[in-house]
Design a protein around this motif. Structure first.
Motif, PDB file in Angstrom:
ATOM      1  N   VAL A 193     -55.079 -43.619  35.692  1.00 62.22           N
ATOM      2  CA  VAL A 193     -55.925 -44.192  36.511  1.00 62.22           C
ATOM      3  C   VAL A 193     -56.955 -43.437  37.300  1.00 62.22           C
ATOM      4  O   VAL A 193     -58.104 -43.924  37.218  1.00 62.22           O
ATOM      5  N   GLU A 194     -56.714 -42.623  38.106  1.00 62.70           N
ATOM      6  CA  GLU A 194     -57.666 -41.801  39.055  1.00 62.70           C
ATOM      7  C   GLU A 194     -56.883 -40.687  39.520  1.00 62.70           C
ATOM      8  O   GLU A 194     -55.760 -40.361  39.165  1.00 62.70           O
ATOM      9  N   ALA A 195     -57.798 -39.758  40.678  1.00 64.82           N
ATOM     10  CA  ALA A 195     -57.319 -38.718  40.958  1.00 64.82           C
ATOM     11  C   ALA A 195     -56.886 -39.248  42.441  1.00 64.82           C
ATOM     12  O   ALA A 195     -57.055 -40.534  42.857  1.00 64.82           O
ATOM     13  N   LEU A 196     -56.375 -38.372  43.141  1.00 68.82           N
ATOM     14  CA  LEU A 196     -55.706 -38.714  44.463  1.00 68.82           C
ATOM     15  C   LEU A 196     -57.189 -39.270  45.595  1.00 68.82           C
ATOM     16  O   LEU A 196     -56.714 -40.092  46.133  1.00 68.82           O
TER      17      LEU A 196
ATOM     18  N   ASN B 270     -62.326 -41.267  41.593  1.00 69.04           N
ATOM     19  CA  ASN B 270     -62.116 -41.713  40.046  1.00 69.04           C
ATOM     20  C   ASN B 270     -62.059 -40.409  39.126  1.00 69.04           C
ATOM     21  O   ASN B 270     -62.668 -39.369  39.415  1.00 69.04           O
ATOM     22  N   ILE B 271     -61.790 -40.588  37.932  1.00 72.08           N
ATOM     23  CA  ILE B 271     -61.693 -39.717  36.984  1.00 72.08           C
ATOM     24  C   ILE B 271     -62.515 -39.959  35.837  1.00 72.08           C
ATOM     25  O   ILE B 271     -62.453 -41.225  35.249  1.00 72.08           O
ATOM     26  N   PHE B 272     -63.378 -38.940  35.358  1.00 73.40           N
ATOM     27  CA  PHE B 272     -64.057 -38.861  34.008  1.00 73.40           C
ATOM     28  C   PHE B 272     -63.637 -37.931  33.043  1.00 73.40           C
ATOM     29  O   PHE B 272     -63.311 -36.728  33.580  1.00 73.40           O
TER      30      PHE B 272
ATOM     31  N   GLY C 266     -65.948 -34.441  23.161  1.00 72.80           N
ATOM     32  CA  GLY C 266     -67.245 -34.712  22.328  1.00 72.80           C
ATOM     33  C   GLY C 266     -68.536 -34.954  23.209  1.00 72.80           C
ATOM     34  O   GLY C 266     -68.912 -34.769  23.933  1.00 72.80           O
ATOM     35  N   ASN C 267     -69.055 -36.173  22.296  1.00 75.13           N
ATOM     36  CA  ASN C 267     -70.461 -36.669  23.205  1.00 75.13           C
ATOM     37  C   ASN C 267     -70.024 -38.090  23.647  1.00 75.13           C
ATOM     38  O   ASN C 267     -70.857 -38.795  24.043  1.00 75.13           O
ATOM     39  N   LYS C 268     -68.803 -38.050  24.064  1.00 75.82           N
ATOM     40  CA  LYS C 268     -68.354 -39.433  24.676  1.00 75.82           C
ATOM     41  C   LYS C 268     -67.775 -39.115  26.113  1.00 75.82           C
ATOM     42  O   LYS C 268     -66.883 -38.430  26.222  1.00 75.82           O
ATOM     43  N   LEU C 269     -68.474 -39.876  27.233  1.00 76.97           N
ATOM     44  CA  LEU C 269     -67.927 -39.617  28.514  1.00 76.97           C
ATOM     45  C   LEU C 269     -67.037 -41.031  28.863  1.00 76.97           C
ATOM     46  O   LEU C 269     -67.696 -42.278  28.650  1.00 76.97           O
ATOM     47  N   ILE C 270     -65.692 -40.851  29.241  1.00 78.39           N
ATOM     48  CA  ILE C 270     -64.917 -42.029  29.112  1.00 78.39           C
ATOM     49  C   ILE C 270     -64.444 -41.923  30.658  1.00 78.39           C
ATOM     50  O   ILE C 270     -64.041 -40.980  31.228  1.00 78.39           O
TER      51      ILE C 270
ATOM     52  N   ALA D 204     -59.748 -33.019  26.014  1.00 83.18           N
ATOM     53  CA  ALA D 204     -60.962 -33.189  26.454  1.00 83.18           C
ATOM     54  C   ALA D 204     -61.825 -31.745  26.759  1.00 83.18           C
ATOM     55  O   ALA D 204     -61.093 -30.803  26.522  1.00 83.18           O
ATOM     56  N   ASP D 205     -63.228 -32.000  26.657  1.00 82.71           N
ATOM     57  CA  ASP D 205     -63.871 -30.602  26.999  1.00 82.71           C
ATOM     58  C   ASP D 205     -64.165 -30.669  28.343  1.00 82.71           C
ATOM     59  O   ASP D 205     -64.264 -29.551  28.797  1.00 82.71           O
ATOM     60  N   GLU D 206     -64.242 -31.788  29.182  1.00 81.02           N
ATOM     61  CA  GLU D 206     -64.624 -31.582  30.546  1.00 81.02           C
ATOM     62  C   GLU D 206     -63.706 -32.935  31.133  1.00 81.02           C
ATOM     63  O   GLU D 206     -63.367 -33.948  30.581  1.00 81.02           O
ATOM     64  N   LEU D 207     -63.223 -32.612  32.417  1.00 83.76           N
ATOM     65  CA  LEU D 207     -62.752 -33.604  33.330  1.00 83.76           C
ATOM     66  C   LEU D 207     -63.089 -33.348  34.625  1.00 83.76           C
ATOM     67  O   LEU D 207     -63.375 -32.281  35.130  1.00 83.76           O
TER      68      LEU D 207
END
Length: 279
Positions: free
Chosen positions: A179-182, A185-187, A191-195, A237-240
């Motif tokens: 859902v999210e972090a404390l 929001n979380i992303f 690859g080349n997709k940001l979710i 994931a590559d990034e969070l």
């Protein structure tokens, strides 16, 4: 000093033993960032607050316009000599009376503000480790998407993170999806997709979330989507990174045994500061 119903008074003047925000969590709030005597993303904060009040059936006073909202916050900031850079929180609560059923839906508000060390957004380069919090879950409902003072889940999860040497926890919903972090929001970059999870999953309808979605969509060759994220996706994931209005972007560098890069987070912070300076 605090701003209580439009009047700046000493903080001790607001000890209210019948306060419904204290007794029942019957309140909604907004936290804003002020730079150079200007509230960032003013319209987004104001309209989210109005929407939140409608959801919980509070009466919105006729004089509670966006201009009034802005004036009340900035008057307190100015009085406390915090014009340069500050964070302010406005809490709207239903007036005293009743038990679970209130006697009326009229409201009062309280504003307090503190100075911020950094005026513009920046990336903290230190290690930032997170893990899942699975003791309690966020429900997929409209109330989860607004900022109410019912935050006992975030509090217990923060204690869990502290006890386990974590910088943050990732919250799951009742379908066991991310859902999210404390505190935001979380992303996830894959690859080349940001979710990022859709609001329908139970995440906060974040003001900074909206800004980051808009900025990311302008980056060439980056696909930006709102879709469900499972806990298993995180290790691919590559990034969070985490977003909120005060911090901007907080990269996650470690989740369990997986470590992450911060390239996109750094690029988005630069674009965010450019937008803030122009606005």
């Amino acid at each position: 000093m605090i701003n209580f119903n439009g009047t700046i008074v000493s903080q001790d003047a607001n000890i209210l033993t019948q306060n419904r925000a204290f007794l029942y969590g019957d309140a909604v709030f907004e936290t804003v960032k002020i730079i150079n005597n200007k509230i960032l993303f003013l319209e987004d904060h104001y309209f989210r607050l109005m929407s939140s009040m409608r959801v919980v059936r509070m009466e919105i006073p006729m004089n509670f316009t966006m201009e009034y909202f802005e004036e009340q916050i900035l008057s307190l900031v100015k009085n406390n000599s915090l014009d340069d850079s500050a964070r302010a929180r406005i809490t709207i609560y239903r007036n005293d009376g009743g038990y679970y059923l209130p006697q009326n839906n009229t409201i009062s508000f309280l504003i307090h503000a503190i100075a911020l060390e950094e005026k513009f957004y920046s990336i903290d380069q230190k290690e930032y480790e997170v893990d899942l919090y699975k003791d309690f879950y966020v429900t997929k409902q409209l109330l989860s998407s607004i900022k109410t003072t019912n935050k006992i889940l975030n509090i217990t999860a923060s204690i869990y993170a502290n006890e386990n040497g974590l910088d943050n926890c990732i919250l799951l919903n009742d379908s066991k999806n991310v859902v999210e972090a404390l505190q935001g929001n979380i992303f996830m970059l894959l690859g080349n997709k940001l979710i990022t999870p859709p609001v329908s999953e139970g995440c906060l309808n974040g003001v900074m979330r909206k800004q980051i979605l808009g900025l990311a969509k302008k980056i060439a060759n980056l696909e930006v989507v709102e879709q469900v994220i499972s806990p298993f996706d995180l290790q691919k994931a590559d990034e969070l990174f985490i977003t909120n209005v005060i911090k901007g972007i907080q990269p996650i560098t470690k989740y369990r045994k997986k470590e992450f890069t911060t390239k996109l987070a750094n690029e988005l912070v630069e674009k965010l500061n450019e937008a803030v300076r122009v606005a």
